[in-house]
Design a protein around this motif. Structure first.
Motif, short mmCIF file in Angstrom:
data_model
loop_
_atom_site.label_atom_id
_atom_site.label_comp_id
_atom_site.label_asym_id
_atom_site.label_seq_id
_atom_site.Cartn_x
_atom_site.Cartn_y
_atom_site.Cartn_z
N SER A 463 39.96 38.27 22.64
CA SER A 463 39.28 39.39 23.29
C SER A 463 40.12 40.66 23.22
O SER A 463 39.60 41.75 22.93
CB SER A 463 38.99 39.04 24.76
OG SER A 463 38.41 40.13 25.42
N THR A 467 39.02 44.09 21.28
CA THR A 467 38.99 45.37 21.99
C THR A 467 39.82 46.42 21.25
O THR A 467 39.42 47.57 21.12
CB THR A 467 39.51 45.20 23.43
OG1 THR A 467 38.72 44.23 24.11
CG2 THR A 467 39.47 46.51 24.19
N ALA A 489 34.16 41.02 22.18
CA ALA A 489 35.26 40.79 23.12
C ALA A 489 34.73 40.34 24.48
O ALA A 489 35.28 39.41 25.10
CB ALA A 489 36.08 42.08 23.27
N ALA A 499 37.40 46.16 27.64
CA ALA A 499 36.30 46.01 26.69
C ALA A 499 35.04 46.71 27.19
O ALA A 499 34.31 47.32 26.41
CB ALA A 499 36.03 44.53 26.45
#
Length: 542
Positions: A463, A467, A489, A499
């Protein structure tokens, strides 16, 4: 091709790997010529310089087997007690592996050459020279005290065989510190015709050939400057002084052993999609110190199993015994049963694994680390986590060079190919590249980091990287890609505020009203450090 691609890695080259063996053409030709001309040829050099590889993949393929009779290369390691002389039986078993050991135990070396392997003749009826080679020949001259008489008898039989069979040509390959042990036998073994060949490490030019030539048929190639950086990584080393300051030392020659470690590990570390190895790949994956760390870890584990000594004890012994307080190599001598409190078998095994080297002084065997590079490897005290924490702290301070240095140290302190460490460091390298306006390099690092995190099921890491990729897309004003990365993400880390904010930024460029409403509704839920950015976005949209 080998398991390590076009490079053999930590083991010697085999005879069938002649097409991969480069950088030693001159030496191979000279040794082949000397061996066929002299009664005795002594090939000597430092441990790891490539004597076995030169003999197997360089010299043997150059012999014309219509004109010479070459027996299999032997290594004289006495076997378990049994009938006959254990040294002689070991030698004859190498020369005739399919023969009954019981029959070989009844033969002398001279009788074997007469009865089991009689002289071969060429098409004109003339006897052809018989070439025999003994690798790691230092084992002929030292061993168990209890076998001293058998060892002396084997040396006498070998001299007798060379005298009885005038077409016999002997090559002994051994470490240079044992050369003195051959000198008393040179006249008898050579029958007045003897020569020596000192095998030195690679020149820079030969090392470059050894790096580039093997990849010719792999579908990959080196871009200009990439292979040169790889050689320079072995040609130079960073050494810490007593004040902890790092200095660069350039060596006159290039160690073939270290070069093979570096090349094989680089090849294994490269992403499968890479067809042209760029200088950036060499800098990222071709770090000799990192690979020595992995090799050292594996060697210590093997020695621990072999000798029944805890690996942690061997590590502590190495660090305390062979590194001075001034971060230089220390030498210690071998006792009757122990070397500085460690069984002699451990020291001998570390020599075999090329971590230690030996030197004989005043009839005592002395040990030291094989190379200055191993000082940092053995002395490392911190684990990868500590270096990664320092790297992220440096990122917070926008100290990009320090962050890069700590991330590199984290890789060195970890096992080679450790996915989570590699993921963390690739992410850090990507953030550094992004901060330095190098979007293509940043994308490559982020993609590699995401793959490593996914392998370890570290979805928080995936994630973060997605991002970061979304932020890169925003900077390029690629709103659609930014939305795609930010949405991906959030699918792995729902509710992640970074995000969410990136997604809102992309939305505002495409759907300003809807994005503003979303941002206003989540304002109270954002972490304090993101609120000023959010308020500025709302102000810009009004």
């Amino acid at each position: 091709m080998t398991d390590s691609g076009p490079y053999v890695g930590l083991r010697p080259f085999g005879r069938d790997e002649h097409p991969l063996f480069h950088g030693r053409t001159k030496e191979a030709r000279q040794v082949a010529t000397l061996w066929q001309a002299a009664g005795l040829t002594v090939l000597y050099g430092a441990s790891g310089v490539g004597k076995t590889s030169l003999l197997s993949a360089g010299v043997l393929p150059r012999l014309d087997h219509e004109r010479v009779d070459q027996l299999p290369v032997a290594r004289i390691t006495p076997r378990t007690p049994g009938p006959g002389n254990p040294y002689v039986t070991a030698l004859l078993s190498c020369w005739a592996p399919d023969e009954d050991p019981a029959r070989l135990a009844e033969l002398t070396i001279s009788r074997f050459l007469s009865e089991v392997h009689p002289t071969r003749h060429d098409e004109y009826g003339d006897p052809v020279p018989v070439l025999v080679a003994i690798d790691q020949a230092e084992e002929m001259f030292h061993g168990r005290v209890s076998l001293g008489a058998e060892q002396g008898e084997m040396l006498r039989q070998l001299a007798e065989a060379l005298n009885d069979h005038d077409r016999l040509h002997l090559l002994l390959s051994l470490r240079e510190e044992f050369l003195y042990q051959v000198i008393p036998y040179e006249r008898a073994f050579g029958r007045g015709s003897r020569t020596r060949f000192h095998l030195l490490p690679f020149t820079a030019e030969a090392a470059l050939e050894a790096v580039t030539a093997p990849v010719a048929r792999t579908g990959r190639s080196y871009a200009p400057g990439a292979a040169e950086l790889l050689v320079e990584g072995v040609h130079r080393a960073g050494l810490l002084d007593e004040d902890g300051l790092l200095s660069q030392v350039t060596y006159g020659l290039v160690d073939p052993f270290e070069l093979q470690i570096n090349c094989a590990a680089l090849w294994e570390s490269l992403p499968a999609s890479v067809t042209v190895i760029e200088p950036e790949h060499t800098r990222t994956y071709g770090n000799i110190d990192r690979f020595l760390t992995g090799y050292c870890d594996r060697a210590l584990a093997a020695v621990s199993r072999q000798c029944g000594v805890p690996e942690s004890d061997i590590r502590l012994w190495l660090r305390r015994t062979f590194i001075t307080e001034h971060a230089t190599r220390n030498s210690v001598y071998e006792g009757l049963a122990q070397t500085q409190g460690m069984p002699n078998a451990v020291a001998a095994a570390l020599v075999e694994h090329n971590l230690l080297r030996t030197e004989l002084r005043l009839n005592l065997r002395w040990y030291e680390l094989r190379h200055d590079r191993l000082i940092q490897t053995v002395a490392r005290l911190e684990d990868a986590d500590a270096y990664l924490a320092r790297a992220r702290a440096a990122l917070e301070e926008s100290n990009w060079e320090q962050a890069r240095r700590y991330a590199t140290e984290a890789v060195r302190a970890s096992a080679v190919g450790d996915p989570w460490v590699r993921g963390e460091t690739e992410e850090i390298f990507g953030l550094i590249a992004a901060a330095n306006a190098e979007p293509e390099a940043a994308e490559r690092h982020f993609a590699e980091a995401a793959a490593c995190y996914a392998q370890e099921q570290r979805f928080d890491g995936v994630s973060r990287v997605l991002t970061a990729q979304a932020k890169l897309a925003l900077e390029r004003e690629d709103w659609a890609s930014a939305m795609k990365h930010a949405d991906a993400a959030l699918s792995r880390a729902p509710g992640d505020p970074e995000a969410q904010l990136v997604l809102v930024q992309a939305l505002m460029r495409l759907e300003i009203r809807a994005a503003s409403a979303v941002l206003a509704s989540m304002l109270s839920k954002l972490p304090p450090h993101l609120i000023p950015r959010a308020r500025q976005l709302l102000s810009d949209s009004s």
